[in-house]
Design a protein around this motif. Structure first.
Motif, PDB file in Angstrom:
ATOM      1  N   THR A  51       0.845  -1.205   0.000  1.00 46.03           N
ATOM      2  CA  THR A  51       0.000   0.000   0.000  1.00 46.03           C
ATOM      3  C   THR A  51       0.876   1.250   0.000  1.00 46.03           C
ATOM      4  O   THR A  51       0.662   2.185  -0.771  1.00 46.03           O
ATOM      5  N   ARG A  52       1.875   1.230   0.882  1.00 44.48           N
ATOM      6  CA  ARG A  52       2.796   2.357   0.945  1.00 44.48           C
ATOM      7  C   ARG A  52       3.486   2.566  -0.415  1.00 44.48           C
ATOM      8  O   ARG A  52       3.588   3.690  -0.909  1.00 44.48           O
ATOM      9  N   ASN A  53       3.927   1.487  -1.034  1.00 48.76           N
ATOM     10  CA  ASN A  53       4.619   1.601  -2.325  1.00 48.76           C
ATOM     11  C   ASN A  53       3.670   2.050  -3.438  1.00 48.76           C
ATOM     12  O   ASN A  53       4.066   2.815  -4.318  1.00 48.76           O
ATOM     13  N   ALA A  54       2.437   1.591  -3.387  1.00 49.93           N
ATOM     14  CA  ALA A  54       1.454   2.012  -4.404  1.00 49.93           C
ATOM     15  C   ALA A  54       1.230   3.521  -4.306  1.00 49.93           C
ATOM     16  O   ALA A  54       1.239   4.231  -5.320  1.00 49.93           O
ATOM     17  N   LEU A  55       1.062   4.023  -3.079  1.00 45.92           N
ATOM     18  CA  LEU A  55       0.873   5.472  -2.879  1.00 45.92           C
ATOM     19  C   LEU A  55       2.115   6.240  -3.338  1.00 45.92           C
ATOM     20  O   LEU A  55       2.020   7.274  -4.003  1.00 45.92           O
ATOM     21  N   HIS A  56       3.273   5.709  -2.991  1.00 39.97           N
ATOM     22  CA  HIS A  56       4.539   6.339  -3.378  1.00 39.97           C
ATOM     23  C   HIS A  56       4.675   6.423  -4.902  1.00 39.97           C
ATOM     24  O   HIS A  56       5.039   7.475  -5.447  1.00 39.97           O
ATOM     25  N   LEU A  57       4.371   5.324  -5.591  1.00 38.98           N
ATOM     26  CA  LEU A  57       4.519   5.309  -7.058  1.00 38.98           C
ATOM     27  C   LEU A  57       3.567   6.305  -7.717  1.00 38.98           C
ATOM     28  O   LEU A  57       3.930   6.960  -8.698  1.00 38.98           O
ATOM     29  N   LEU A  58       2.374   6.452  -7.166  1.00 42.81           N
ATOM     30  CA  LEU A  58       1.432   7.433  -7.727  1.00 42.81           C
ATOM     31  C   LEU A  58       1.928   8.860  -7.472  1.00 42.81           C
ATOM     32  O   LEU A  58       1.702   9.752  -8.296  1.00 42.81           O
ATOM     33  N   GLU A  59       2.628   9.067  -6.363  1.00 46.38           N
ATOM     34  CA  GLU A  59       3.208  10.396  -6.104  1.00 46.38           C
ATOM     35  C   GLU A  59       4.354  10.680  -7.075  1.00 46.38           C
ATOM     36  O   GLU A  59       4.468  11.784  -7.602  1.00 46.38           O
ATOM     37  N   VAL A  60       5.181   9.657  -7.333  1.00 47.60           N
ATOM     38  CA  VAL A  60       6.262   9.814  -8.322  1.00 47.60           C
ATOM     39  C   VAL A  60       5.669  10.200  -9.681  1.00 47.60           C
ATOM     40  O   VAL A  60       6.203  11.043 -10.398  1.00 47.60           O
ATOM     41  N   ALA A  61       4.525   9.589 -10.003  1.00 47.15           N
ATOM     42  CA  ALA A  61       3.890   9.820 -11.308  1.00 47.15           C
ATOM     43  C   ALA A  61       3.020  11.075 -11.319  1.00 47.15           C
ATOM     44  O   ALA A  61       2.434  11.397 -12.347  1.00 47.15           O
ATOM     45  N   ASP A  62       2.914  11.747 -10.168  1.00 55.14           N
ATOM     46  CA  ASP A  62       2.044  12.908 -10.041  1.00 55.14           C
ATOM     47  C   ASP A  62       0.592  12.547 -10.374  1.00 55.14           C
ATOM     48  O   ASP A  62      -0.110  13.290 -11.054  1.00 55.14           O
ATOM     49  N   ARG A  63       0.156  11.383  -9.887  1.00 56.56           N
ATOM     50  CA  ARG A  63      -1.209  10.912 -10.135  1.00 56.56           C
ATOM     51  C   ARG A  63      -1.913  10.532  -8.826  1.00 56.56           C
ATOM     52  O   ARG A  63      -2.522   9.463  -8.711  1.00 56.56           O
ATOM     53  N   THR A  64      -1.813  11.428  -7.854  1.00 53.05           N
ATOM     54  CA  THR A  64      -2.438  11.153  -6.555  1.00 53.05           C
ATOM     55  C   THR A  64      -3.963  11.249  -6.629  1.00 53.05           C
ATOM     56  O   THR A  64      -4.644  11.018  -5.635  1.00 53.05           O
ATOM     57  N   ASP A  65      -4.491  11.582  -7.808  1.00 57.13           N
ATOM     58  CA  ASP A  65      -5.948  11.541  -7.996  1.00 57.13           C
ATOM     59  C   ASP A  65      -6.472  10.105  -8.051  1.00 57.13           C
ATOM     60  O   ASP A  65      -7.673   9.867  -7.902  1.00 57.13           O
ATOM     61  N   ILE A  66      -5.577   9.139  -8.271  1.00 52.74           N
ATOM     62  CA  ILE A  66      -5.998   7.731  -8.377  1.00 52.74           C
ATOM     63  C   ILE A  66      -6.079   7.113  -6.975  1.00 52.74           C
ATOM     64  O   ILE A  66      -5.103   7.150  -6.223  1.00 52.74           O
ATOM     65  N   PRO A  67      -7.242   6.539  -6.606  1.00 53.93           N
ATOM     66  CA  PRO A  67      -7.375   5.968  -5.269  1.00 53.93           C
ATOM     67  C   PRO A  67      -6.615   4.644  -5.104  1.00 53.93           C
ATOM     68  O   PRO A  67      -6.450   3.890  -6.066  1.00 53.93           O
ATOM     69  N   VAL A  68      -6.156   4.415  -3.876  1.00 57.74           N
ATOM     70  CA  VAL A  68      -5.510   3.153  -3.514  1.00 57.74           C
ATOM     71  C   VAL A  68      -6.354   2.492  -2.423  1.00 57.74           C
ATOM     72  O   VAL A  68      -6.627   3.120  -1.390  1.00 57.74           O
TER      73      VAL A  68
END
Ligand SMILES: O=c1[nH]cnc2c1ncn2[C@@H]1O[C@H](CO)[C@@H](O)[C@H]1O
Length: 322
Positions: A51-68
């Motif tokens: 979960t932590r890594n999924a959130l991190h990868l979306l932050e790297v991609a600047d896509r924090t609009d995508i829910p985890v």
């Protein structure tokens, strides 16, 4: 981001994982699909870290609009003894880079509930791309009898069809992680495409490809080159292949563009105990057996048999270097 008509909605069920990171980035760079959520599972790492890594990868991609949505911490039979492949991906799952913790949080809904909700919201329109053990998907099937008809397709990276496994000669890692869940998924009647290591072992990212990635200024290429070392080292030790297998990216591209693979159809069952625990066996339905058995009347699934490996590697390189 508003999706254009005809764009496939996908939910990525993932245990990131270095090749998961590649597959997630690939999906985010693919105009054919809209990623509507990530759900997490144990496998390459424990679920909390996934979960932590999924959130991190979306932050790297600047896509924090995508829910985890966080998934199960246990196997479907409530097993707590999990097999975690940190020796493939590093203790943090992402190449031992000690990235800072993500700012974001998972949504207040479990992965199976999120899968069920989205399948209900867009009946027949959502593809689940399952890159880890199949616990969350099996739970969704058990919790909602209409899930198998509401979900569009389940494309899964798992199984070793008529070849040796990668955990042991019998079993591939994702199926071995929760064989009971995998058997529930394969026999559910849902529209399933299984991409096994019989196919993904044909898709190799070479050392030279990695050097080419490293020369790119793209943010995904730069990020991946940092985390890929551990994955390359593991492959150099464990296999004589000069490069790494692109398991998750191949399954992702099969979901995005089915013409990259060919498949056969039949019933798949999973061995759930003994020395062949995790073995996937395809029954091609060419013989009508007289005896009633565990194979009788099981629904057919699609099992990938060939892949256009150069085309897959080319797409991975192009889209990640972009
Ligand atoms: O040798 C291995 N043991 C366990 N897991 C592995 C190994 N190689 C790759 N993976 C991981 O399991 C999935 C493919 O089976 C991939 O997601 C990969 O990251």
């Amino acid at each position: 981001m508003a999706a254009a008509a005809g764009v496939k909605k996908i939910i990525i069920d993932t245990d990131p994982g270095i090749d998961d990171a590649m597959a997630i980035f690939l999906a985010l760079r693919s105009p054919e699909v809209e990623v509507i959520g990530l759900t997490t599972i144990y496998g390459n790492v424990y679920t909390t870290l996934a979960t932590r890594n999924a959130l991190h990868l979306l932050e790297v991609a600047d896509r924090t609009d995508i829910p985890v949505a966080e998934g199960s911490h246990l196997t479907i039979t409530k097993g707590t003894k999990l097999r975690i492949a940190d020796f493939v991906h590093g203790a943090d799952g992402l190449g031992n880079q000690n990235f800072p913790p993500p700012q974001g949080k998972p949504i207040d809904m479990s992965a199976p509930d999120f899968l069920i909700e989205q399948a209900n919201l867009y009946p027949g329109k959502v593809t689940v791309v399952a890159l880890g053990p199949l616990t969350n998907v099996a739970l969704a099937i058990q919790q909602d009898p209409s899930f198998i008809k509401n979900i569009g397709q389940i494309v899964l990276l798992g199984g070793a069809f008529a070849v040796n496994g990668n955990v042991n000669p019998a079993a591939e890692a994702n199926i071995f992680g929760d064989p009971d869940a995998a058997d529930i998924v394969f026999t559910s009647g849902a529209d399933i495409l299984a991409v096994g290591i019989n196919v993904t072992h044909q898709v190799v990212l070479t050392d030279a490809d990695r050097d080419k990635l490293a020369s790119s200024t793209g943010i995904f290429a730069q990020y991946l080159c940092k985390i890929l070392d551990v994955y390359f080292n593991y492959h150099h030790e464990a296999y004589s292949t000069k490069g790494v297998y692109l398991h998750d990216p191949t399954a992702m591209l099969a979901a995005i563009n089915p013409s990259l693979i060919t498949y056969t159809e039949g019933a798949v069952r999973v061995q759930t105990n003994g020395i062949t625990r995790g073995l996937t066996l395809l029954y091609n339905k060419q013989k009508r057996f007289a005896e009633i058995t565990e194979w009788t009347d099981q629904p057919s699934v699609k099992v990938a048999v060939t892949v256009d490996a150069p085309a897959v590697v080319k797409l991975v390189m192009e889209r990640l270097m972009d």
